[in-house]
Scaffold this motif. Structure first.
Motif, PDB file in Angstrom:
ATOM      1  N   GLU A 146       0.743  -1.239   0.219  1.00 15.72           N
ATOM      2  CA  GLU A 146      -0.275  -0.123   0.075  1.00 15.72           C
ATOM      3  C   GLU A 146       0.956   1.116  -0.073  1.00 15.72           C
ATOM      4  N   LYS A 147       0.585   2.086  -0.873  1.00 11.13           N
ATOM      5  CA  LYS A 147       1.350   3.771  -0.586  1.00 11.13           C
ATOM      6  C   LYS A 147       0.456   4.596  -1.421  1.00 11.13           C
ATOM      7  N   GLY A 148       0.378   6.181  -0.927  1.00 10.27           N
ATOM      8  CA  GLY A 148       0.155   5.971  -1.471  1.00 10.27           C
ATOM      9  C   GLY A 148       0.224   6.807  -3.652  1.00 10.27           C
ATOM     10  N   LEU A 149      -0.134   6.991  -4.065  1.00  7.20           N
ATOM     11  CA  LEU A 149      -0.056   7.382  -5.473  1.00  7.20           C
ATOM     12  C   LEU A 149      -0.445   8.507  -5.932  1.00  7.20           C
ATOM     13  N   LEU A 150       1.218   8.452  -7.216  1.00  9.84           N
ATOM     14  CA  LEU A 150       0.867   9.642  -8.021  1.00  9.84           C
ATOM     15  C   LEU A 150       0.396   9.427  -9.553  1.00  9.84           C
ATOM     16  N   ILE A 151      -0.994  10.204  -9.417  1.00 10.01           N
ATOM     17  CA  ILE A 151      -1.384  10.155 -10.234  1.00 10.01           C
ATOM     18  C   ILE A 151      -1.799  11.060 -11.590  1.00 10.01           C
ATOM     19  N   VAL A 152      -1.962  10.140 -13.301  1.00 11.42           N
ATOM     20  CA  VAL A 152      -1.826  11.514 -14.468  1.00 11.42           C
ATOM     21  C   VAL A 152      -2.707  11.312 -14.809  1.00 11.42           C
ATOM     22  N   HIS A 153      -3.250  12.063 -15.102  1.00 13.39           N
ATOM     23  CA  HIS A 153      -4.356  12.245 -16.576  1.00 13.39           C
ATOM     24  C   HIS A 153      -3.994  13.199 -16.900  1.00 13.39           C
ATOM     25  N   ALA A 192      -0.252  30.640 -11.139  1.00 15.55           N
ATOM     26  CA  ALA A 192      -0.240  29.444 -10.951  1.00 15.55           C
ATOM     27  C   ALA A 192       1.090  29.980  -9.729  1.00 15.55           C
ATOM     28  N   ARG A 193       1.784  30.589  -8.898  1.00 14.74           N
ATOM     29  CA  ARG A 193       2.390  30.279  -7.856  1.00 14.74           C
ATOM     30  C   ARG A 193       1.882  30.613  -6.961  1.00 14.74           C
ATOM     31  N   LYS A 194       0.417  31.052  -7.246  1.00 11.22           N
ATOM     32  CA  LYS A 194      -0.446  31.477  -5.644  1.00 11.22           C
ATOM     33  C   LYS A 194      -1.428  30.148  -4.910  1.00 11.22           C
ATOM     34  N   ALA A 195      -1.643  29.534  -6.409  1.00  7.38           N
ATOM     35  CA  ALA A 195      -1.924  28.309  -6.783  1.00  7.38           C
ATOM     36  C   ALA A 195      -1.066  27.057  -6.428  1.00  7.38           C
ATOM     37  N   TRP A 196       0.090  26.771  -6.686  1.00  5.30           N
ATOM     38  CA  TRP A 196       0.856  26.191  -6.090  1.00  5.30           C
ATOM     39  C   TRP A 196       0.984  25.992  -5.046  1.00  5.30           C
ATOM     40  N   ASN A 197       1.618  27.428  -4.089  1.00  7.07           N
ATOM     41  CA  ASN A 197       1.691  27.609  -2.757  1.00  7.07           C
ATOM     42  C   ASN A 197       0.375  26.970  -1.820  1.00  7.07           C
ATOM     43  N   ILE A 198      -0.612  27.273  -2.628  1.00  5.75           N
ATOM     44  CA  ILE A 198      -1.646  26.057  -1.538  1.00  5.75           C
ATOM     45  C   ILE A 198      -1.678  24.985  -1.676  1.00  5.75           C
ATOM     46  N   ALA A 199      -1.272  24.145  -2.977  1.00  8.58           N
ATOM     47  CA  ALA A 199      -1.524  23.042  -3.394  1.00  8.58           C
ATOM     48  C   ALA A 199      -0.026  22.376  -2.391  1.00  8.58           C
ATOM     49  N   LYS A 200       0.572  23.049  -2.736  1.00  9.62           N
ATOM     50  CA  LYS A 200       2.227  22.259  -2.040  1.00  9.62           C
ATOM     51  C   LYS A 200       1.524  22.090  -0.667  1.00  9.62           C
ATOM     52  N   THR A 209      -4.424  16.019   4.886  1.00  7.19           N
ATOM     53  CA  THR A 209      -5.504  15.371   3.434  1.00  7.19           C
ATOM     54  C   THR A 209      -4.885  14.249   3.178  1.00  7.19           C
ATOM     55  N   ASP A 210      -6.059  13.508   3.117  1.00 10.23           N
ATOM     56  CA  ASP A 210      -5.680  12.358   2.641  1.00 10.23           C
ATOM     57  C   ASP A 210      -4.929  12.166   0.435  1.00 10.23           C
ATOM     58  N   MET A 211      -5.854  12.875   0.074  1.00  7.02           N
ATOM     59  CA  MET A 211      -6.012  13.317  -1.637  1.00  7.02           C
ATOM     60  C   MET A 211      -5.630  14.384  -2.011  1.00  7.02           C
ATOM     61  N   VAL A 212      -5.567  15.044  -2.701  1.00 10.67           N
ATOM     62  CA  VAL A 212      -4.832  16.068  -3.653  1.00 10.67           C
ATOM     63  C   VAL A 212      -5.036  16.284  -5.388  1.00 10.67           C
ATOM     64  N   ASP A 246      10.024  17.727  -6.328  1.00 12.47           N
ATOM     65  CA  ASP A 246      10.660  18.061  -4.882  1.00 12.47           C
ATOM     66  C   ASP A 246       9.571  17.429  -4.299  1.00 12.47           C
ATOM     67  N   VAL A 247       8.543  18.307  -4.199  1.00 15.52           N
ATOM     68  CA  VAL A 247       7.428  18.353  -3.389  1.00 15.52           C
ATOM     69  C   VAL A 247       6.680  17.248  -3.555  1.00 15.52           C
ATOM     70  N   LEU A 248       6.407  16.900  -4.859  1.00 14.62           N
ATOM     71  CA  LEU A 248       5.544  15.419  -4.822  1.00 14.62           C
ATOM     72  C   LEU A 248       6.359  13.919  -4.492  1.00 14.62           C
ATOM     73  N   SER A 249       7.566  14.339  -3.910  1.00 15.41           N
ATOM     74  CA  SER A 249       8.493  12.900  -4.022  1.00 15.41           C
ATOM     75  C   SER A 249       8.660  13.298  -2.379  1.00 15.41           C
ATOM     76  N   LYS A 250       8.483  14.321  -1.300  1.00 18.63           N
ATOM     77  CA  LYS A 250       8.245  14.356   0.006  1.00 18.63           C
ATOM     78  C   LYS A 250       6.869  14.435   0.210  1.00 18.63           C
ATOM     79  N   ARG A 251       6.300  14.278  -0.054  1.00 14.42           N
ATOM     80  CA  ARG A 251       4.683  13.926   0.248  1.00 14.42           C
ATOM     81  C   ARG A 251       4.615  12.616   1.498  1.00 14.42           C
ATOM     82  N   PRO A 252       3.329  12.733   2.196  1.00 16.08           N
ATOM     83  CA  PRO A 252       3.986  11.667   3.328  1.00 16.08           C
ATOM     84  C   PRO A 252       3.421  10.622   2.461  1.00 16.08           C
ATOM     85  N   PHE A 253       3.815   9.052   3.246  1.00 18.06           N
ATOM     86  CA  PHE A 253       4.040   8.036   2.700  1.00 18.06           C
ATOM     87  C   PHE A 253       2.296   7.712   1.737  1.00 18.06           C
TER      88      PHE A 253
END
Length: 208
Positions: free
Chosen positions: A37-44, A117-125, A133-136, A157-164
């Protein structure tokens, strides 16, 4: 006469049941070997319609499982959509942020697009890195990366450091190869037909 036509209904049913029994056994054997089990990085990605729609399907599925979800929409502006209206019914189980003033061809202002884009990314990050949060869902982040409004290296880099166990979904055309390589699940939507080509405008409940 075809051999199938010679079989009775009972024989066809028995043959079908035996075939499904074998499929079930094969499926159980495959599933028995999947124990991680692990958190998934999903791309559409891809040119076809449905990238965001499929992502919101996962969002609503997660909400139905009492998971906490964050949604950041990067370039679609503040136009009210059916998804955002529906998400309001889940209260503080979901956080939704829509940034930008529309698609890049609507704003025609690169500096403003980059700032939004920077404003939105700071919130997403923040949501990607926190433990609450379980899913973003980062809707249309691929568009932002395509135009170099954000450094790809920072996003990876941020994606690689997300909780497991954190799931992250990223949508939009032209996903960068590095992001595809880092992802666990990648789906490319293929355009076969689209009503726009027949002069049909975007319709409520379908496009928004």
């Amino acid at each position: 006469m075809d051999a199938k036509e010679k079989l009775t209904e009972a024989e066809l049913n028995a043959r079908h049941a035996e075939k499904m029994k074998k499929k079930e056994a094969a499926r159980k054997k495959i599933e028995a070997g999947k124990t991680k089990e692990k958190g998934l990085l999903i791309v559409h990605t891809g040119k076809g319609k449905g990238k965001t729609t499929a992502a919101f399907g996962m969002v609503f599925r997660a909400l139905g499982q009492n998971m906490r979800v964050g949604v950041v929409q990067f370039v679609k502006g503040l136009r009210q959509t059916g998804e955002r209206t529906a998400l309001e019914k889940f209260g503080d189980q979901v956080r939704v942020y829509a940034h930008g003033e529309g698609f890049t061809w609507e704003t025609q202002d690169r500096e403003k697009d980059i700032a939004e884009a920077r404003k939105a990314w700071n919130i997403a990050k923040d949501m990607i890195l926190d433990d609450t949060t379980d899913m973003v869902l980062c809707d249309e982040l691929n568009i932002v990366l395509r135009y170099d409004y954000l450094p790809l290296e920072e996003v990876l880099d941020v994606l690689s450091k997300r909780p497991f166990m954190k799931h992250v979904i990223i949508t939009g055309r032209n996903a960068r190869n590095e992001l595809i390589e880092a992802a666990d699940l990648v789906t490319e939507m293929e355009l076969v037909k689209h009503p726009f080509r027949s002069g049909i405008k975007g319709q409520k409940g379908i496009e928004f």
